[in-house]
Design a protein around this motif. Structure first.
Motif, mmCIF file in Angstrom:
data_model
loop_
_atom_site.group_PDB
_atom_site.id
_atom_site.type_symbol
_atom_site.label_atom_id
_atom_site.label_comp_id
_atom_site.label_asym_id
_atom_site.label_seq_id
_atom_site.Cartn_x
_atom_site.Cartn_y
_atom_site.Cartn_z
ATOM 1 N N LYS A 128 0.836 -1.212 0.000
ATOM 2 C CA LYS A 128 0.000 0.000 0.000
ATOM 3 C C LYS A 128 0.865 1.254 0.000
ATOM 4 C CE LYS A 128 -4.216 -1.828 2.049
ATOM 5 N NZ LYS A 128 -5.139 -1.785 3.199
ATOM 6 N N SER A 129 1.959 1.215 0.743
ATOM 7 C CA SER A 129 2.879 2.351 0.752
ATOM 8 C C SER A 129 3.491 2.546 -0.637
ATOM 9 C CB SER A 129 3.983 2.110 1.788
ATOM 10 O OG SER A 129 4.948 3.123 1.726
ATOM 11 N N GLY A 130 3.871 1.449 -1.266
ATOM 12 C CA GLY A 130 4.414 1.528 -2.617
ATOM 13 C C GLY A 130 3.404 2.067 -3.614
ATOM 14 N N ILE A 131 2.157 1.646 -3.474
ATOM 15 C CA ILE A 131 1.091 2.133 -4.352
ATOM 16 C C ILE A 131 0.906 3.632 -4.170
ATOM 17 C CG2 ILE A 131 -1.420 2.087 -4.708
ATOM 18 C CD1 ILE A 131 -1.222 -0.995 -4.279
ATOM 19 N N THR A 132 0.906 4.092 -2.924
ATOM 20 C CA THR A 132 0.747 5.525 -2.652
ATOM 21 C C THR A 132 1.885 6.323 -3.279
ATOM 22 O OG1 THR A 132 -0.424 5.082 -0.580
ATOM 23 C CG2 THR A 132 0.597 7.250 -0.808
ATOM 24 N N GLN A 133 3.114 5.851 -3.104
ATOM 25 C CA GLN A 133 4.270 6.552 -3.669
ATOM 26 C C GLN A 133 4.226 6.547 -5.194
ATOM 27 O OE1 GLN A 133 7.785 4.736 -2.011
ATOM 28 N NE2 GLN A 133 7.220 5.259 0.086
ATOM 29 N N THR A 134 3.846 5.425 -5.768
ATOM 30 C CA THR A 134 3.793 5.314 -7.225
ATOM 31 C C THR A 134 2.708 6.220 -7.799
ATOM 32 O OG1 THR A 134 4.625 3.056 -7.087
ATOM 33 C CG2 THR A 134 3.558 3.689 -9.150
ATOM 34 N N LYS A 135 1.551 6.246 -7.168
ATOM 35 C CA LYS A 135 0.472 7.130 -7.630
ATOM 36 C C LYS A 135 0.890 8.599 -7.539
ATOM 37 C CE LYS A 135 -3.574 4.223 -6.897
ATOM 38 N NZ LYS A 135 -4.833 4.037 -6.140
ATOM 39 N N LYS A 136 1.616 8.942 -6.479
ATOM 40 C CA LYS A 136 2.100 10.315 -6.325
ATOM 41 C C LYS A 136 3.038 10.678 -7.478
ATOM 42 C CE LYS A 136 4.582 13.310 -3.162
ATOM 43 N NZ LYS A 136 5.944 13.347 -2.712
ATOM 44 N N ILE A 151 6.648 5.443 -17.797
ATOM 45 C CA ILE A 151 6.179 4.109 -18.186
ATOM 46 C C ILE A 151 6.492 3.106 -17.072
ATOM 47 C CG2 ILE A 151 6.563 2.191 -19.796
ATOM 48 C CD1 ILE A 151 7.112 4.422 -21.936
ATOM 49 N N GLY A 152 7.693 3.188 -16.522
ATOM 50 C CA GLY A 152 8.081 2.287 -15.443
ATOM 51 C C GLY A 152 7.193 2.420 -14.233
ATOM 52 N N GLU A 153 6.832 3.640 -13.879
ATOM 53 C CA GLU A 153 5.937 3.864 -12.735
ATOM 54 C C GLU A 153 4.553 3.270 -13.007
ATOM 55 O OE1 GLU A 153 6.649 5.030 -9.740
ATOM 56 O OE2 GLU A 153 8.664 5.739 -10.149
ATOM 57 N N ALA A 154 4.069 3.421 -14.232
ATOM 58 C CA ALA A 154 2.756 2.868 -14.587
ATOM 59 C C ALA A 154 2.783 1.338 -14.491
ATOM 60 C CB ALA A 154 2.351 3.308 -15.993
ATOM 61 N N LEU A 155 3.848 0.722 -14.972
ATOM 62 C CA LEU A 155 3.977 -0.734 -14.885
ATOM 63 C C LEU A 155 4.116 -1.181 -13.435
ATOM 64 C CD1 LEU A 155 6.389 -1.370 -17.896
ATOM 65 C CD2 LEU A 155 3.934 -1.871 -17.772
ATOM 66 N N MET A 156 4.849 -0.413 -12.643
ATOM 67 C CA MET A 156 5.031 -0.736 -11.231
ATOM 68 C C MET A 156 3.691 -0.707 -10.497
ATOM 69 S SD MET A 156 6.999 -1.552 -8.738
ATOM 70 C CE MET A 156 8.626 -1.221 -9.342
ATOM 71 N N LEU A 157 2.870 0.296 -10.783
ATOM 72 C CA LEU A 157 1.565 0.386 -10.136
ATOM 73 C C LEU A 157 0.723 -0.845 -10.452
ATOM 74 C CD1 LEU A 157 -0.509 1.934 -8.457
ATOM 75 C CD2 LEU A 157 -1.225 3.087 -10.565
ATOM 76 N N LYS A 158 0.740 -1.253 -11.696
ATOM 77 C CA LYS A 158 -0.015 -2.433 -12.100
ATOM 78 C C LYS A 158 0.450 -3.669 -11.321
ATOM 79 C CE LYS A 158 -1.238 -5.251 -16.069
ATOM 80 N NZ LYS A 158 -1.027 -5.549 -17.465
ATOM 81 N N ARG A 159 1.766 -3.859 -11.229
ATOM 82 C CA ARG A 159 2.310 -5.029 -10.515
ATOM 83 C C ARG A 159 1.977 -4.987 -9.025
ATOM 84 N NH1 ARG A 159 7.506 -3.895 -12.449
ATOM 85 N NH2 ARG A 159 7.304 -4.004 -14.678
ATOM 86 N N LEU A 160 2.104 -3.822 -8.418
ATOM 87 C CA LEU A 160 1.793 -3.692 -6.993
ATOM 88 C C LEU A 160 0.322 -4.004 -6.722
ATOM 89 C CD1 LEU A 160 3.780 -0.439 -6.143
ATOM 90 C CD2 LEU A 160 4.335 -2.754 -5.385
#
Length: 96
Positions: free
Chosen positions: A30-38, A73-82
């Motif tokens: 959840k912390s990773g998702i919050t950071q990635t969305k930011k 692009i990397g952040e978008a892919l990271m969000l999907k994986r998380l």
């Protein structure tokens, strides 16, 4: 739903340990998702473009490739994986 059975002398203790480990992992995700969305929001504000639209236009070669756009692009892919990982953990049910 498939089941996993574990036999041990102290099942309640093991159950608590595993539940705590999963809870910690969910918090981390959840912390990773919050950071990635930011970070995604920062790109969207900078380029005045939603991420999904950017990805479509990028696939159509409407942007010149840059390190910054690769990061987007990397952040978008990271969000999907998380999000996929957290969904899998949400399906776990303990039965004793």
């Amino acid at each position: 739903m498939p089941e996993l059975k574990i036999k041990c002398q102290h099942p309640e203790s093991l159950k608590n340990t595993i539940e705590n480990m999963i809870s910690d992992r969910v918090k981390s995700l959840k912390s990773g998702i919050t950071q990635t969305k930011k970070r995604l929001l920062e790109f969207e504000e900078k380029y005045q473009l939603p991420t999904q639209e950017f990805l479509l236009r990028y696939e159509n070669d409407e942007f010149e490739e840059t390190l910054e756009l690769d990061e987007w692009i990397g952040e978008a892919l990271m969000l999907k994986r998380l999000e996929e990982k957290i969904d899998k953990l949400g399906d776990i049910e303990f039965v004793i």
